[in-house]
Scaffold this motif. Structure first.
Motif, PDB file in Angstrom:
ATOM      1  N   GLN A   1       0.308   7.568  -0.052  1.00  0.00           N
ATOM      2  CA  GLN A   1      -0.879   8.365  -0.331  1.00  0.00           C
ATOM      3  C   GLN A   1      -2.150   7.527  -0.259  1.00  0.00           C
ATOM      4  O   GLN A   1      -3.186   7.981   0.237  1.00  0.00           O
ATOM      5  CB  GLN A   1      -0.772   9.031  -1.704  1.00  0.00           C
ATOM      6  CG  GLN A   1      -1.890  10.024  -2.001  1.00  0.00           C
ATOM      7  CD  GLN A   1      -1.936  11.172  -0.998  1.00  0.00           C
ATOM      8  OE1 GLN A   1      -0.945  11.873  -0.798  1.00  0.00           O
ATOM      9  NE2 GLN A   1      -3.081  11.374  -0.354  1.00  0.00           N
ATOM     10  N   GLU A   2      -2.053   6.305  -0.731  1.00  0.00           N
ATOM     11  CA  GLU A   2      -3.213   5.412  -0.678  1.00  0.00           C
ATOM     12  C   GLU A   2      -3.621   5.151   0.773  1.00  0.00           C
ATOM     13  O   GLU A   2      -4.818   5.148   1.101  1.00  0.00           O
ATOM     14  CB  GLU A   2      -2.848   4.099  -1.372  1.00  0.00           C
ATOM     15  CG  GLU A   2      -4.016   3.211  -1.694  1.00  0.00           C
ATOM     16  CD  GLU A   2      -3.609   2.019  -2.531  1.00  0.00           C
ATOM     17  OE1 GLU A   2      -4.492   1.448  -3.181  1.00  0.00           O
ATOM     18  OE2 GLU A   2      -2.417   1.660  -2.515  1.00  0.00           O
TER      19      GLU A   2
ATOM     20  N   VAL B   1       0.860  -1.190   0.000  1.00  0.00           N
ATOM     21  CA  VAL B   1       0.000   0.000   0.000  1.00  0.00           C
ATOM     22  C   VAL B   1       0.894   1.237   0.000  1.00  0.00           C
ATOM     23  O   VAL B   1       1.789   1.357   0.837  1.00  0.00           O
ATOM     24  CB  VAL B   1      -0.919   0.017   1.245  1.00  0.00           C
ATOM     25  CG1 VAL B   1      -1.816   1.254   1.234  1.00  0.00           C
ATOM     26  CG2 VAL B   1      -1.767  -1.260   1.298  1.00  0.00           C
ATOM     27  N   SER B   2       0.649   2.157  -0.926  1.00  0.00           N
ATOM     28  CA  SER B   2       1.472   3.365  -1.011  1.00  0.00           C
ATOM     29  C   SER B   2       1.133   4.341   0.115  1.00  0.00           C
ATOM     30  O   SER B   2       0.076   4.249   0.748  1.00  0.00           O
ATOM     31  CB  SER B   2       1.277   4.053  -2.360  1.00  0.00           C
ATOM     32  OG  SER B   2       0.006   4.672  -2.417  1.00  0.00           O
TER      33      SER B   2
ATOM     34  N   ASP C   1      -5.384   8.234   2.035  1.00  0.00           N
ATOM     35  CA  ASP C   1      -6.710   8.362   1.419  1.00  0.00           C
ATOM     36  C   ASP C   1      -7.721   7.415   2.059  1.00  0.00           C
ATOM     37  O   ASP C   1      -8.893   7.781   2.257  1.00  0.00           O
ATOM     38  CB  ASP C   1      -6.615   8.070  -0.085  1.00  0.00           C
ATOM     39  CG  ASP C   1      -5.877   9.148  -0.858  1.00  0.00           C
ATOM     40  OD1 ASP C   1      -5.715  10.262  -0.320  1.00  0.00           O
ATOM     41  OD2 ASP C   1      -5.448   8.874  -1.993  1.00  0.00           O
ATOM     42  N   ILE C   2      -7.288   6.214   2.382  1.00  0.00           N
ATOM     43  CA  ILE C   2      -8.185   5.221   2.974  1.00  0.00           C
ATOM     44  C   ILE C   2      -8.490   5.569   4.434  1.00  0.00           C
ATOM     45  O   ILE C   2      -9.633   5.452   4.891  1.00  0.00           O
ATOM     46  CB  ILE C   2      -7.569   3.812   2.872  1.00  0.00           C
ATOM     47  CG1 ILE C   2      -7.566   3.362   1.404  1.00  0.00           C
ATOM     48  CG2 ILE C   2      -8.315   2.814   3.745  1.00  0.00           C
ATOM     49  CD1 ILE C   2      -6.758   2.113   1.148  1.00  0.00           C
TER      50      ILE C   2
END
Length: 246
Positions: free
Chosen positions: A196-197, A193-194, A200-201
């Motif tokens: 930023q991801e 998982v990045s 965002d989550i």
């Protein structure tokens, strides 16, 4: 499961001071357990004894080095542990890491990595290892020290101590209203998982008027996402809302 964590709130009976940590053990869980019990306390001891507040990074460094030294004196020492810690004190956020556990800050919804993974693939880490007589090579596309370990800093690893140092890298940020929450996690998350991801989550669970207990749901969602993408590693995720510390 070789990961461990620690959380100490109300430092010195002050609700605006706290320290948190995530520890990713390898070669067994002993080093991670030792770090979880001792690293944050050692950091606090060093900060209390440091009279010059501008030298807080040096105090954190001494806390890491002391923990490593103490662990290596234990009987039948095996394995090691990557570490990431976050100290909140007097409105400052002090993040340190040794290894590939990572700290990511949400700044108005944008991800800012406060740590850089210590891996042999990093040019400066590889140069440090080679300059001290070690070697770095790849096996199945993974860079390793002495054909063995895939991280270049951490607590323990007595057999590789010449090259696997415990000195952390540290960053200090003054907490402001744009700093929403901090994610601390082991590489079991970040490999899938990045930055930023992850922000965002997690953000919908952490921002707003009705977000009590929801950061825990965000942690679970991030773990489930990493697993669904094929992670077979241990995964630990901690989310720290920062608004209460402003």
């Amino acid at each position: 499961m070789e990961d461990r964590f620690s959380a100490i709130t109300n430092l010195r009976n002050d609700p605006n001071q706290a320290i948190f940590g995530v520890y990713d053990g390898h070669g067994g869980s002993r080093a991670a357990e030792f770090a979880a019990k001792n690293l944050c306390n050692n950091i606090i001891k060093e900060i209390v004894s440091e009279r010059n507040e501008s030298k807080i990074e040096e105090a954190v460094k001494r806390g890491y080095l002391a923990t490593d030294s103490e662990f290596l004196k234990e009987n039948d020492v095996k394995g090691g542990s990557c570490c990431v810690t976050a100290l909140i004190s007097d409105g400052n956020l002090v993040v340190a890491n040794a290894g590939d556990c990572r700290a990511v800050l949400s700044v108005g919804g944008f991800a800012e990595a406060l740590t850089s993974d210590h891996r042999p693939s990093r040019d400066d880490e590889r140069n440090r290892i080679e300059n001290s007589g070690g070697y770095v090579d790849t096996f199945h596309s993974v860079w390793r020290i002495q054909g063995s370990l895939a991280v270049s800093r951490g607590i323990g690893d007595a057999h590789l101590k010449q090259w696997v140092i415990s000195e952390p890298e540290t960053k200090v940020r003054r907490i402001n209203p744009h700093h929403e929450f901090l994610i601390l996690a082991s590489d079991g998350l970040w490999d899938k998982v990045s930055n930023q991801e992850a922000v965002d989550i997690a953000r919908p669970f952490c921002i707003g008027t009705n977000h009590k207990q929801k950061p825990l749901l965000a942690c679970k969602k991030l773990v489930d996402l990493s697993v669904s993408r094929g992670s077979l590693d241990d995964i630990s995720v901690m989310i720290i809302p920062l608004s209460r510390f402003i």
